[in-house]
Design an enzyme around this catalytic site. Structure first.
Site, mmCIF file in Angstrom:
data_model
loop_
_atom_site.group_PDB
_atom_site.id
_atom_site.type_symbol
_atom_site.label_atom_id
_atom_site.label_comp_id
_atom_site.label_asym_id
_atom_site.label_seq_id
_atom_site.Cartn_x
_atom_site.Cartn_y
_atom_site.Cartn_z
ATOM 1 N N ASP A 21 36.234 -16.692 43.550
ATOM 2 C CA ASP A 21 36.648 -18.064 43.787
ATOM 3 C C ASP A 21 35.577 -18.737 44.636
ATOM 4 O OD1 ASP A 21 37.864 -20.393 44.681
ATOM 5 O OD2 ASP A 21 39.861 -19.497 44.605
ATOM 6 N N SER B 110 45.381 -24.616 45.925
ATOM 7 C CA SER B 110 44.333 -25.207 46.755
ATOM 8 C C SER B 110 44.947 -26.061 47.858
ATOM 9 C CB SER B 110 43.381 -25.931 45.817
ATOM 10 O OG SER B 110 42.845 -27.084 46.331
ATOM 11 N N HIS C 116 38.436 -20.674 40.599
ATOM 12 C CA HIS C 116 39.352 -21.280 41.550
ATOM 13 C C HIS C 116 40.614 -21.783 40.863
ATOM 14 C CE1 HIS C 116 40.575 -23.188 45.227
ATOM 15 N NE2 HIS C 116 40.509 -24.401 44.727
#
Lengths: 1152, 294
Positions: free
Chosen positions: B243, B122, B272
């Site tokens: 996601d 991320s 995610h």
């Protein structure tokens, strides 16, 4: 019960304790029986009255020290309603509390004491106040920021846990808790205050309230207490006293404007090369403008000192015009000349602006542009050190184009790329947001820092440093405290504890397994008592009426006898059972329960009298203490039993079996081993044997055999009990297929029968099945290759192709050995096969949702769970060669030590499991070569999914024949004559399918088309596969036996299927048309046929689906024409919505 | 491609995270302490695991054991993580991702790492991209998990979020952080793995709400699209099936625009946070991503 004041005081920190003392003195003065929350508030009001204006005036501002008690005062002054004048409202408040206190009951003794003028006893703390203290203690414990203080205080003591319990309540927390007291909030309400307002005001002290550094912010409240104060604290920790409000507001809009300018400045100030910034990124233009603004406004704070006073000249516009062609070269020249003049100390920056304009320019202006570029280059050389150039570009590509146009410019201009990634697009810049964050809940009163408050800021620096030093401590505390809800221990600690406990019991159990073999258990009697209690309990809970009924109605002595029989075997491994019973009561309770059921049957007319004598004779061979009891046991039944001559032999066999285990038990003498009689763990076949006997003699015999097993070989008692009982139950009910199957196949109960039953279940791979059976029998008869200790676990390696075949053999083993399918654990260790083709037919066939179970779990843990849950099972691990590191390590350890560690290091006993590990690789020959001349590869068939099928009429039979002739093998000629054949031609559809397939394979490894394929493919996984191969070799050396599997001849398989189709086709459709089955469709059919054992369902599908669609297709198109060619193809882009019954093939075929 | 062979001059300075670089060593040590840096494992190659928004280094716990044999694994917490003393989060410094990049580079310098494999999840994937732009030689390979160069939609670019939606999310975070966490965690984890949801909720909840909000703003204000081409290191983009934060088109965009040789790995698992919710398959893909020759 009121609490003595001393006890309450012990819970409080200094300030809070002082407040309590004040309250006590108030209560004492008024001769009240108890000290309540009202007293605390009243006392605080009195002491802090100096801080609120009206009273301060009256009393003379004596107590000017910002006493802690003024928390309440401050809060009140900010929380008060603006309707009334402050003086009035505070007066009202005092009055209200006075009245409320007057209503409090007084204690006669205290009154007397007061009247006499002496001090009475301290009025004890009321329950409600004590509850408030406890509440505040709890909420403070949840608050990480205050914790370190307490740990500090108590760290020399017992440490963490105890220091929590001794947390001293700060005044702020105490106040918050007290405000929850309904009595108090009512009084506040009478005076026009809302206690929620006061609470908020306490929670959110105005920024200068930092002078109470220890007054911790209450972190679990998320309403409003972030932004302002927090920003403020950060300002303090960075040791810079900034005016709080604007800073905080600026902080909240997290745009990187200032940051970008700082970075540009850094580059400009460089001494070395690369000092001319080229901003690249979506936010680059913005950053350039920001920077221009900074220079223009002479906001030097963000720039390094040597750049102060710098000038910025932008020729952005000129450059832009340059590209459009309408530019005046002269003007630019003049600007540049100016630049040269300006470029004196400290210097000037030439901003050429967006590169996009120059890149997009037309060809004719290139001359002007290059002229400009060279001019800039010249200037840069001349005024080196005092002249900078900067530009920007939204994308890197533009910059590259610019460089292509002017090669080497990045060197000539000494450019430094600066990625700008933060975009300021109004996010959080809406003017209302920061201020709303700031102002919400903060009344204006006390908002602006006053002189005396700013003094507090300095004093607060010190604690924050202190806190900094305690950072680590605090972090660890935070870790343990955050997330905990209301419990004293965080949730996951609970969890961990529980896990540990489980772990312990596992370990204990595993230990027992070992000890059992050689240790003497002294307190067996006691344990047995416990155990039997437990068992009875189990019986009663699971099957109370049954148990009771049996007890009463049938032979009650039987049970007690059996119990004694068990306990009698003191020296024997029977302890095992008892100990197991402690760990896992379930199997035993089941067993006993079944015994009870069995004993019910025993009481029926029975057939075994003479055999019992036989039995006893045999039993006397055994040096068992339980013998006597055993005899008693059987004798007790003899009365009921009748002779049955025909049964003699069979029972004798049983008895032989019983004694047979004896040497095994001692694990040295293999007297009977040569005879390949089934032994120790072939007791798995007990259900079948008992079932067999049940068939012959009725239920009683089975029961006898069970007790027989039990007495003669207690080691397997647990299992044989449960198994036998299963057998009995199923035989009785006549429902279980398995046991009846087993009954047929296990009559002899020896190796041969194991083999034959395996072979019957596994249509192919007979050799492998036989080898596997042999290996298991070999192992179970006691010859162990590993270690001296008796280990029940068996390790087999299955090598070679035929994934389905390996699995089938393993399942058949599980079924024949343990009698039930549930004892089969199948885990695919290769991620690829498990997930790679999620919808493939072969994967779907094993309905045990491997994927579902291992979701979010490591394979190691998955295996460990299965091992711990299933007592005895066949653990079938596919693709061990592709196992991950952890599984490899755990397996290695398990095969050596008999314990399987999971990812947390917990060790699971193997529970005498049979491990079967498969790998596709083989030693020696490489079977994969066969793929070359076989039309079907196992790989493709495994990958075949339940695609939708389509059937259509071939437009031109001639072409079909032609292509057939060119591609088909002679082998298929015959098939063609049979009017059904497999085509390998490429139609446009199959072209699609090919590309779909390519996408499928490349989804895992994306090929870079710029590189040679082998570069990507060749080195793939090299290190891992090397490691794995080495490990696999080592590991296979350790297993008890490896079994090689042969590849399946899919061509022959396909031929046989085609024959079937042909037969059906001829009889239903007729001989005048030809069915051509596409390769992929055939693979699909093959996959379905291979993975299901039931050819009938497949034939059904041919009749119901295939033939029907064919006929329909023919009817639809030109039914008169002869020699049609029907083509069956698989549409690989769509999956069939519905499956045909019994077989994983589409329930309908699209007719085109 | 003429410009692929060019050597790029990118910013070479390593601005230390905390103050001037006079006493680099002590600052570095302090930073290692502050960010809870750990270096574990017996291998030669260095693998940096950098966690994403809402987690801390414990997110790698399930993945870590698989790499201890072959790698020296560097674990650290982003300064915004819940287990870093929030006092160190300077609201004026961490306004852009560059400050995080400074931290990362400072950590690696302090550890004496001269080349490493970088796994970023991320926001850390973004940080890794920027770090690799700044120090191209330091990073042998970038493995980007749940990465996005830009979360907001913009013309043809589909980042997955509209500005209004984001503002709503921020408002929700402000209004009641706890409730937001409770709602967001299962959404982010995607797959039905209660343990992962619990773990993510815990670490997300550990973040101080204001920091969490601030970091989200920073992340959503970042736009890396313009600079992706500057990355020279080979990259592997690991994209899960579903996601919430990163639509598949973003992964394709990354593959198309990242300057280094980029491969795309698709995970069949959802969510995610594949390293929490589907560690087994994630480890497999990560292993492959690391061992495939650059």
């Amino acid at each position: 019960m009121p609490t003595p004041v001393g006890n309450a005081r012990a819970c409080l920190a200094a300030e809070a304790a002082a407040a309590l003392d004040g309250a006590v003195s108030v209560a004492l003065r008024r001769a009240h029986a108890q000290t309540t929350s009202l007293h605390v508030v009243y006392a605080l009001l009195l002491t802090s009255s100096s801080s609120y204006p009206s009273l301060a005036a009256g009393r003379g501002a004596g107590g000017g020290s910002h006493a802690p008690c003024s928390i309440l005062g401050d809060a009140l002054s900010r929380a008060r309603s603006s309707v009334y004048s402050p003086g009035l409202q505070f007066k009202a408040l005092e009055l209200c509390f006075g009245v409320a206190l007057d209503r409090q009951p007084s204690s006669s003794s205290n009154r007397q004491a007061v009247e006499e003028g002496g001090g009475g006893d301290e009025p004890p703390v009321s329950n409600s106040l004590m509850a408030a203290i406890k509440r505040s203690q709890a909420s403070q414990r949840r608050n990480p920021e205050t914790l370190y203080v307490y740990q500090q205080q108590q760290s020399p003591g017992a440490g963490g846990a105890s220091s929590f319990s001794g947390a001293k309540v700060e005044l702020q927390q105490l106040l918050l808790a007290i405000l929850d007291d309904p009595v108090v909030s009512r009084v506040f309400g009478d005076a026009g205050f809302r206690s929620t307002d006061i609470k908020l005001a306490i929670l959110r002290p105005p920024p200068p309230m930092l002078r109470f550094p220890r007054a911790a912010p209450c972190s679990p409240l998320f309403l409003c207490n972030f932004s302002a104060r927090d920003g403020f604290e950060t300002a303090l920790t960075s040791r810079e006293l900034v005016f709080p409000f604007p800073t905080a507001a600026a902080q909240l809009c997290s745009d990187g404007g200032g940051e970008n300018c700082r970075r540009i400045g850094e580059i400009l100030a460089r001494k070395s090369s690369g000092r001319n910034p080229m901003l690249v990124g979506v936010g680059a233009g913005e950053a350039a403008r920001d920077f221009a603004q900074v220079v223009e406004r002479q906001n030097w704070a963000v720039l390094p000192p040597e750049l102060h006073g710098i000038k910025l000249v932008s020729i952005e516009k000129e450059v832009a015009e340059l590209s459009t062609g309408g530019c005046d070269q002269l003007a630019v020249g003049i600007r540049l000349e100016e630049m040269g003049k300006k470029a004196e100390s400290p210097g000037a920056i030439l901003n050429i602006g967006d590169l996009k304009r120059t890149v997009e320019g037309c060809a004719e202006c290139n001359d002007k542009e290059s002229c400009l570029v060279s001019e800039v280059t010249r200037l840069l050389e001349v005024h080196h050190g005092r002249l900078w150039v900067m530009g920007w570009s939204a994308t890197y590509e533009t910059y590259m184009k610019f460089l292509c146009k002017h090669p080497m410019l990045d060197k000539d201009w000494d450019l430094q790329l600066l990625p700008i990634t933060s975009v300021r697009t109004g996010m959080g810049r809406s003017p209302t947001r920061p201020s709303s964050l700031m102002e919400s809940f903060v009344p204006l009163g006390g908002f602006f820092p006053t002189a005396h408050e700013s003094k507090g800021i300095f004093s607060s620096v010190c604690p924050s440093v202190f806190r900094y030093d305690n950072c680590e401590q605090e972090v660890s505390l935070t870790l343990s405290v955050d997330g905990q809800q209301n419990a004293n221990l965080p949730f996951w600690l609970h969890k961990a504890n529980m896990v540990r406990l489980n772990d312990g019991s596992y370990a204990a159990k595993a230990k027992d397994d070992q000890i059992v073999l050689n240790a003497k258990i002294m307190d067996l009697e006691k344990k047995w008592n416990d155990n039997s209690q437990c068992l009875h309990h189990g019986c009663q809970t699971t099957n109370t009426d049954d148990c009771a009924a049996v007890d009463r109605a049938t032979n009650p002595s039987c049970i007690s006898n059996m119990e004694r029989a068990c306990s009698g075997n003191g020296e024997n491994p029977d302890d095992d059972q008892n100990q197991r019973g402690h760990g896992i009561p379930y199997p035993i309770s089941v067993g006993t329960q079944k015994i009870i059921m069995a004993s019910k049957r025993i009481s029926l007319p029975s057939v075994l009298e003479p055999e019992n004598e036989d039995l006893l004779l045999k039993l006397q061979v055994r040096p068992s203490k339980g013998e006597q009891l055993q005899r008693e046991f059987f004798q007790s039944h003899q009365g009921d039993e009748h002779a049955s001559p025909s049964s003699v032999t069979s029972v004798v066999t049983d008895l032989v079996l019983g004694t047979l285990r004896e040497p095994l038990c001692n694990e040295e003498n293999f007297v009977w081993q040569e005879q390949k009689d089934h032994s120790e763990d072939l007791s798995g076949c007990l259900p079948s044997m008992s079932a067999d006997m049940v068939r012959k003699y009725g239920p009683d015999a089975a029961v006898e055999s069970s007790s027989d097993e039990k007495s003669t070989h207690p080691l397997v008692l647990t299992h044989s009990f449960s198994q036998v009982s299963y057998g009995c139950a199923s035989a009785n009910n006549k429902t279980s297929l398995i046991s009846s199957k087993a009954r047929q196949k296990f009559d002899l109960g020896n190796y041969k029968s194991l083999c034959s039953s395996l072979i019957n279940k596994v249509c192919q791979q007979e050799e492998a099945a036989i080898a596997a059976a042999q290996a298991i029998v070999h192992c179970k008869t006691g010859e162990r290759r590993r270690g001296a200790s008796l280990r029940g676990d068996v390790w087999l390696g299955f090598r070679g192709p035929d994934k389905i075949g390996k699995k089938r053999v393993a399942m058949a083993l599980a079924e024949t050995i343990y009698g039930i399918k549930e004892n089969f654990v199948c885990i695919d260790l290769s991620y690829q096969d498990c997930v790679g083709h999620p919808s493939s037919i072969c994967n779907q066939q094993d309905a045990i949702g491997n994927g579902l179970q291992c979701r979010g779990k490591m394979n190691v843990d998955h295996i460990a769970t299965e091992l711990s849950e299933k007592l005895r099972s066949v653990v079938f691990l596919e693709n061990v060669d592709k196992a991950d590191l952890l599984v490899q390590n755990s397996l290695s350890q398990a095969i050596r030590t008999g314990k399987f560690p999971d990812s947390h290091g917990r060790e699971m006993g193997l529970n005498d499991a049979i491990f079967i590990l498969t790998s596709a690789g083989t030693q020696g020959q490489n079977f994969s070569r066969r793929k070359d001349h076989s039309s079907f590869s196992e790989e493709n068939i495994l990958a075949a999914s339940c695609w939708q099928m389509k059937i259509f009429l071939e437009p031109s039979p001639e072409t079909a024949k032609l292509s057939f002739a060119s591609t088909q093998k002679p082998r298929n000629d015959q098939v063609y004559e049979h009017s059904v054949f497999v085509s390998k031609r490429k139609l446009d559809i199959s072209d699609d399918s090919m590309s779909a397939k390519r996408a499928r394979t490349t989804s895992n490894v994306f090929l870079d088309l710029n590189l040679p394929v082998e570069d990507v493919e060749g080195h793939k996984d090299c290190s891992k596969s090397e490691n794995s191969a080495a490990w696999m070799e080592d590991f296979l050396d350790l297993v008890d036996a490896t079994v090689d599997f042969k590849p399946i001849d899919f061509d022959a398989f396909a031929d046989s299927i085609l024959k079937d189709i042909n037969k059906i086709f001829l009889s239903n459709v007729g001989s005048d048309c030809v069915l051509e089955i596409d390769q992929k469709a055939m693979e699909e059919i093959l996959a379905a046929a291979w993975s299901s054992e039931d050819r009938g369902a497949l034939n059904n599908w041919f009749e119901q689906v295939l033939v029907r669609s064919s006929t329909e297709l023919r009817c639809r198109h030109n039914p008169s024409s002869t020699h049609n060619i029907l083509r069956l193809v698989a549409c690989m882009d769509t999956f069939a919505q519905e499956h045909a019954p019994g077989v994983l093939l589409p329930s309908t075929i699209i007719i085109d | 491609m003429p410009y692929q062979t060019r050597t790029l001059i990118v910013e070479r300075s390593t601005t230390m995270g905390f103050g001037s670089s006079d006493d680099t060593a002590t600052k570095g040590r302090k930073l290692l302490e502050i960010l809870n840096v750990r270096m574990v494992g017996a291998g030669r190659r260095v693998l940096v695991l950098s966690h994403g928004f809402g987690t801390d280094q414990s997110a790698w716990n399930r993945v870590l054991p698989y790499f201890l044999r072959d790698y020296r694994v560097v674990l650290y917490d982003l300064v915004c993580a819940g287990c870093v003393n929030p006092d160190h989060f300077d609201f004026r410094r961490y306004t852009t991702l560059d400050a995080y990049v400074d931290d990362l580079l400072a950590v690696l310098d302090a550890l004496g790492v001269d080349r490493c494999y970088f796994v970023g999840h991320s926001v850390s994937a973004m940080i890794g991209i920027l770090a690799a732009i700044r120090r191209p030689l330091l990073f042998l390979k970038l493995i980007l998990v749940g990465a996005s160069p830009r979360f907001l939609n913009d013309g043809d670019y589909h980042g997955g979020f509209e500005r209004d939606e984001i503002e709503e999310v921020f408002a929700a975070m402000e209004a009641n952080y706890e409730a937001w966490v409770r709602g967001f965690a299962p959404l982010a984890v995607g797959a039905d793995v209660p343990a992962a949801v619990r773990e993510f909720s815990r670490t997300l909840f550990n973040m101080r709400p204001d920091i969490s909000l601030f970091v989200s703003r920073t992340v959503f204000n970042s736009d890396l699209r313009g600079v992706l081409g500057l990355v020279r290191a080979p990259c592997v983009v690991i994209q899960t099936a579903n996601d919430v934060s990163v639509p598949p088109s973003v992964a394709a965009y990354l593959k198309a625009h990242l300057g280094g040789r980029t491969t795309l790995e698709l995970l069949h698992d959802e969510g995610h946070l594949p390293h929490l919710s589907a560690p087994a398959s994630f480890v497999h893909v990560l292993h492959r991503a690391l061992t495939t020759t650059q």
